[in-house]
Design an enzyme around this catalytic site. Structure first.
Site, mmCIF file in Angstrom:
data_model
loop_
_atom_site.group_PDB
_atom_site.id
_atom_site.type_symbol
_atom_site.label_atom_id
_atom_site.label_comp_id
_atom_site.label_asym_id
_atom_site.label_seq_id
_atom_site.Cartn_x
_atom_site.Cartn_y
_atom_site.Cartn_z
ATOM 1 N N VAL A 13 -0.635 2.844 9.153
ATOM 2 C CA VAL A 13 -1.571 3.933 9.430
ATOM 3 C C VAL A 13 -2.602 4.170 8.314
ATOM 4 O O VAL A 13 -3.787 4.410 8.592
ATOM 5 C CB VAL A 13 -0.803 5.215 9.817
ATOM 6 C CG1 VAL A 13 -0.039 5.758 8.639
ATOM 7 C CG2 VAL A 13 -1.751 6.252 10.361
ATOM 8 N N GLY A 29 -3.825 1.913 6.214
ATOM 9 C CA GLY A 29 -4.789 0.808 6.287
ATOM 10 C C GLY A 29 -5.747 1.001 7.456
ATOM 11 O O GLY A 29 -6.963 0.814 7.332
ATOM 12 N N ARG A 60 -0.184 -8.769 9.411
ATOM 13 C CA ARG A 60 0.742 -9.875 9.631
ATOM 14 C C ARG A 60 1.174 -9.952 11.102
ATOM 15 O O ARG A 60 1.222 -11.032 11.679
ATOM 16 C CB ARG A 60 1.953 -9.739 8.706
ATOM 17 C CG ARG A 60 2.589 -11.069 8.440
ATOM 18 C CD ARG A 60 3.570 -10.979 7.308
ATOM 19 N NE ARG A 60 2.910 -11.040 6.005
ATOM 20 C CZ ARG A 60 3.483 -10.630 4.878
ATOM 21 N NH1 ARG A 60 4.677 -10.097 4.902
ATOM 22 N NH2 ARG A 60 2.850 -10.747 3.744
ATOM 23 N N LYS A 70 3.181 -2.132 1.573
ATOM 24 C CA LYS A 70 4.182 -1.390 0.787
ATOM 25 C C LYS A 70 4.174 -1.832 -0.665
ATOM 26 O O LYS A 70 3.997 -3.022 -0.949
ATOM 27 C CB LYS A 70 5.578 -1.683 1.363
ATOM 28 C CG LYS A 70 6.029 -0.727 2.408
ATOM 29 C CD LYS A 70 7.568 -0.575 2.349
ATOM 30 C CE LYS A 70 8.040 0.431 3.360
ATOM 31 N NZ LYS A 70 8.125 -0.133 4.712
ATOM 32 N N ALA A 71 4.396 -0.877 -1.573
ATOM 33 C CA ALA A 71 4.466 -1.222 -2.995
ATOM 34 C C ALA A 71 5.642 -2.167 -3.239
ATOM 35 O O ALA A 71 6.603 -2.181 -2.479
ATOM 36 C CB ALA A 71 4.628 0.050 -3.821
ATOM 37 N N SER A 125 -5.079 8.957 -2.543
ATOM 38 C CA SER A 125 -4.290 10.112 -2.124
ATOM 39 C C SER A 125 -4.964 10.854 -0.984
ATOM 40 O O SER A 125 -6.184 10.899 -0.892
ATOM 41 C CB SER A 125 -4.107 11.090 -3.289
ATOM 42 O OG SER A 125 -3.388 12.226 -2.837
ATOM 43 N N GLY A 182 -2.972 11.128 2.240
ATOM 44 C CA GLY A 182 -2.219 10.898 3.466
ATOM 45 C C GLY A 182 -3.110 10.343 4.563
ATOM 46 O O GLY A 182 -4.235 9.904 4.315
ATOM 47 N N LYS A 233 -2.454 7.979 -10.454
ATOM 48 C CA LYS A 233 -1.933 8.359 -9.131
ATOM 49 C C LYS A 233 -0.446 8.729 -9.235
ATOM 50 O O LYS A 233 0.024 9.662 -8.580
ATOM 51 C CB LYS A 233 -2.135 7.212 -8.132
ATOM 52 C CG LYS A 233 -1.500 7.463 -6.758
ATOM 53 C CD LYS A 233 -2.069 8.705 -6.104
ATOM 54 C CE LYS A 233 -1.679 9.002 -4.683
ATOM 55 N NZ LYS A 233 -0.426 8.632 -4.135
ATOM 56 N N HIS A 251 -0.313 12.120 -10.599
ATOM 57 C CA HIS A 251 -0.734 13.002 -9.487
ATOM 58 C C HIS A 251 0.475 13.306 -8.603
ATOM 59 O O HIS A 251 0.738 14.453 -8.239
ATOM 60 C CB HIS A 251 -1.836 12.311 -8.666
ATOM 61 C CG HIS A 251 -2.067 12.919 -7.310
ATOM 62 N ND1 HIS A 251 -1.199 12.699 -6.239
ATOM 63 C CD2 HIS A 251 -3.014 13.753 -6.842
ATOM 64 C CE1 HIS A 251 -1.627 13.379 -5.190
ATOM 65 N NE2 HIS A 251 -2.733 14.018 -5.527
ATOM 66 N N ASN A 252 1.214 12.275 -8.271
ATOM 67 C CA ASN A 252 2.389 12.484 -7.407
ATOM 68 C C ASN A 252 3.462 13.291 -8.119
ATOM 69 O O ASN A 252 4.145 14.107 -7.501
ATOM 70 C CB ASN A 252 2.964 11.135 -6.955
ATOM 71 C CG ASN A 252 2.144 10.538 -5.826
ATOM 72 O OD1 ASN A 252 0.978 10.869 -5.640
ATOM 73 N ND2 ASN A 252 2.750 9.644 -5.068
ATOM 74 N N GLU A 282 2.468 16.654 -7.817
ATOM 75 C CA GLU A 282 2.715 17.004 -6.399
ATOM 76 C C GLU A 282 4.186 17.413 -6.207
ATOM 77 O O GLU A 282 4.478 18.419 -5.545
ATOM 78 C CB GLU A 282 2.355 15.789 -5.541
ATOM 79 C CG GLU A 282 2.683 15.868 -4.069
ATOM 80 C CD GLU A 282 2.428 14.518 -3.370
ATOM 81 O OE1 GLU A 282 1.333 13.955 -3.510
ATOM 82 O OE2 GLU A 282 3.345 14.014 -2.693
ATOM 83 N N LYS A 315 10.091 8.538 -2.535
ATOM 84 C CA LYS A 315 9.825 7.098 -2.568
ATOM 85 C C LYS A 315 9.753 6.561 -3.985
ATOM 86 O O LYS A 315 9.674 5.355 -4.169
ATOM 87 C CB LYS A 315 8.534 6.786 -1.827
ATOM 88 C CG LYS A 315 8.625 7.099 -0.347
ATOM 89 C CD LYS A 315 7.520 6.417 0.432
ATOM 90 C CE LYS A 315 7.368 7.047 1.789
ATOM 91 N NZ LYS A 315 6.721 8.392 1.706
HETATM 92 C C1 6PG Z 1 -0.610 11.178 -1.555
HETATM 93 C C2 6PG Z 1 0.877 11.248 -1.466
HETATM 94 C C3 6PG Z 1 1.422 9.959 -0.946
HETATM 95 C C4 6PG Z 1 2.836 10.063 -0.425
HETATM 96 C C5 6PG Z 1 3.828 10.370 -1.489
HETATM 97 C C6 6PG Z 1 5.095 10.947 -0.946
HETATM 98 O O1 6PG Z 1 -1.086 11.400 -2.651
HETATM 99 O O2 6PG Z 1 -1.258 10.930 -0.540
HETATM 100 O O3 6PG Z 1 1.413 11.496 -2.704
HETATM 101 O O4 6PG Z 1 1.260 9.002 -1.943
HETATM 102 O O5 6PG Z 1 2.887 10.992 0.579
HETATM 103 O O6 6PG Z 1 4.096 9.161 -2.113
HETATM 104 O O7 6PG Z 1 5.996 10.806 -1.933
HETATM 105 P P1 6PG Z 1 7.548 10.980 -1.742
HETATM 106 O O8 6PG Z 1 7.940 10.264 -0.478
HETATM 107 O O9 6PG Z 1 8.108 10.352 -2.953
HETATM 108 O O10 6PG Z 1 7.742 12.448 -1.635
#
Ligand code: 6PG
Length: 475
Positions: free
Chosen positions: A13, A15, A34, A76-77, A129, A131, A183, A186-187, A190, A261
């Site tokens: 989503v 991408g 893929r 995915k990372a 960032s 979503g 980033k 930032h998280n 968050e 994550k």
């Molecule tokens: C963003 C979010 C995004 C993701 C988080 C969720 O900035 O758009 O941070 O990167 O929603 O990685 O993180 P968790 O699953 O670790 O809460």
């Protein structure tokens, strides 16, 4: 049809929405996923939004783009990023630019940058960032890499980013892993922000008995003041949501185990490596771990006693919790920015903290009114050591600190865990302390391990012969 100007590899989503955002801004985009059926569906569904070229293989993707080719990886990372690079590599030519838009670990980005540059290719690790919605409507973008590689993709990235007061929420961050590091923090912020909101909700709910719908109104009101932010806004929406099946507030039927994550954990790990006290972020990560021990918590709830309840009227605590949240939030951001400054020094990135506050004002998950104030604070004093010391925040903390203490005390009294509130307050009190009890820690270390100590009255390292005659020697 001419060649595409940009490629997107990976059509999950994020991408998909970034590809649509880029195409809507008039840039022809080549697409590869893929699982080919996803590419086909994408073109069927969104083909009319812009100029898309579907590619059936990495080779076709590369062939469809004008050289030098910017190709955005949205996979995915971790290993999938290396796999994607491996699939593209045989087809790329010198000068092509691979952009990793996932939440990659910054050390991986540094390694990939080295590997790509050794092959004459260029690599940008870009934090993105916002979503799903941000990806489509305008995210905050944090690109790290060489300045000249960034200059080539800047027009596209700036165009698709969120715009605040005419300024794009995208700016060059620094070399190699700098964008992904920023980033990651930032998280981390968050996580802290979300934890503080959850603690406010928990405290208000249990201390006052307000229902979810009423709490939604409280957060909606808060969103009109200093706390105005995306996370506060969506908190009110989540709290207001009623579950269709059960008729109960949705928040009451969601399982109370927080997932993660890994970016918050990485942020804390890096802070530990750097020796920066980002207690708010770490407490938020730990709180998620504790939440995940659901079975144990259920069992413990039947065994371990807590205090005897006690209610408060909403009028007496709603404003105090708001102030505690605001003060704690200032601490969380101050800690995050301190971590960024320390990492910048350690890695030689020359991060511009004011720019980071500027590009976080829109598009990203932690977008908030008070990021304007953080930007102003660094504009007024680029050497500012800690955001707590910026006049605007000194004023805010002075105004809120008494309520903050009362809220932390109330939480203790009622047995409601508020690790982020409490640790932020402890940090505040520790930071404003001229003399700390670390002197005793040093004394103890010297006693049991002869680790030595420094004195306040003369230079040098000293040791007391505790087990002998108690005399002091200079080391
Ligand atoms: C963003 C979010 C995004 C993701 C988080 C969720 O900035 O758009 O941070 O990167 O929603 O990685 O993180 P968790 O699953 O670790 O809460």
């Amino acid at each position: 049809m001419g060649k595409a100007k940009f490629g997107v590899f990976g059509l999950a989503v994020m991408g998909q929405n970034l590809a649509r955002n880029i195409a809507r801004h008039g840039f022809p985009v080549a697409l590869y996923n893929r699982t080919g059926s996803r590419t086909e569906h994408f073109v069927q569904e969104f083909g009319k939004e812009g100029d898309f070229t579907p590619a059936g293989s990495p080779a076709d993707l590369v062939a469809a783009i004008e050289h030098p080719r910017p190709i955005l990886l949205m996979v995915k990372a971790g290993a999938p990023v290396d796999d994607a690079i491996g699939e593209l590599l045989p087809h790329l030519e010198a000068g092509d630019i691979v952009i990793d838009g996932g939440n990659s670990f910054f050390r991986d980005t540094q390694r990939r940058t080295r590997e790509m540059e050794a092959k004459g290719l260029r690599f940008i690790g870009a934090g993105v960032s916002g979503g799903e919605e941000g990806a489509l409507e305008g995210p905050s973008i944090m690109p790290g890499g060489t300045r000249e590689a960034y200059a080539e993709v800047e027009p596209i990235l700036s165009a698709i980013a969120a715009q605040v007061d005419g300024t794009p929420c995208c700016a060059y961050i620094g070399p190699d892993g700098a964008g992904h590091y920023v980033k990651m923090v930032h998280n981390g912020i968050e996580y802290a922000d979300i934890q503080l909101i959850a603690e406010s909700y928990d405290l208000l709910r249990h201390a006052t008995g307000l229902e979810s719908g009423e709490l939604a109104d409280v957060f909606r009101t808060w969103n009109e003041g200093d706390l105005e932010s995306y996370l506060i806004e969506i908190t009110s929406q989540v709290l207001a949501k009623v579950d269709a099946g059960s008729g109960r507030p949705l928040v009451d039927v969601i399982l109370d185990e927080a997932a993660q994550k890994g970016t918050g954990k990485w942020s804390s790990q890096s802070a530990l490596d750097l020796g920066v006290p980002t207690t708010s972020i770490s407490e938020a990560v730990f709180a998620r771990f504790l939440s995940a021990e659901k079975e144990q918590r259920v069992a413990a709830s039947r065994v371990l006693p807590g205090p005897n309840g006690g209610r408060r009227s909403p009028e007496t605590i709603v404003d105090a919790v708001r102030d505690a949240l605001y003060a704690s939030k200032i601490v969380a951001y101050a800690q995050g920015f301190e971590q960024l400054a320390a990492a910048s020094q350690e890695e030689g990135w020359e991060l511009d903290l004011g720019t980071l506050a500027t590009i976080w004002r829109g598009g990203c998950i932690i977008r908030a009114r008070f990021l304007n104030r953080i930007r102003d604070a660094y504009a007024e004093d680029p050497e500012l050591q800690n955001l707590l010391l910026a006049p605007y925040f000194v004023e805010g903390l002075s105004r809120c600190q008494q309520a903050w203490r009362e809220v932390a005390a109330l939480a203790v009294e009622l047995g409601i865990p508020t690790p982020a509130f409490s640790s932020a307050l402890a940090y505040y009190d520790g930071y404003r302390r001229e003399r700390s009890p670390a002197a005793l820690i040093q004394g103890l270390r010297d006693f049991f391990g002869a680790h030595g100590y420094r004195r306040i009255d003369r230079p040098g390292d000293f040791h007391t012969r505790w087990a002998q005659d108690g005399s002091e020697v200079q080391l």
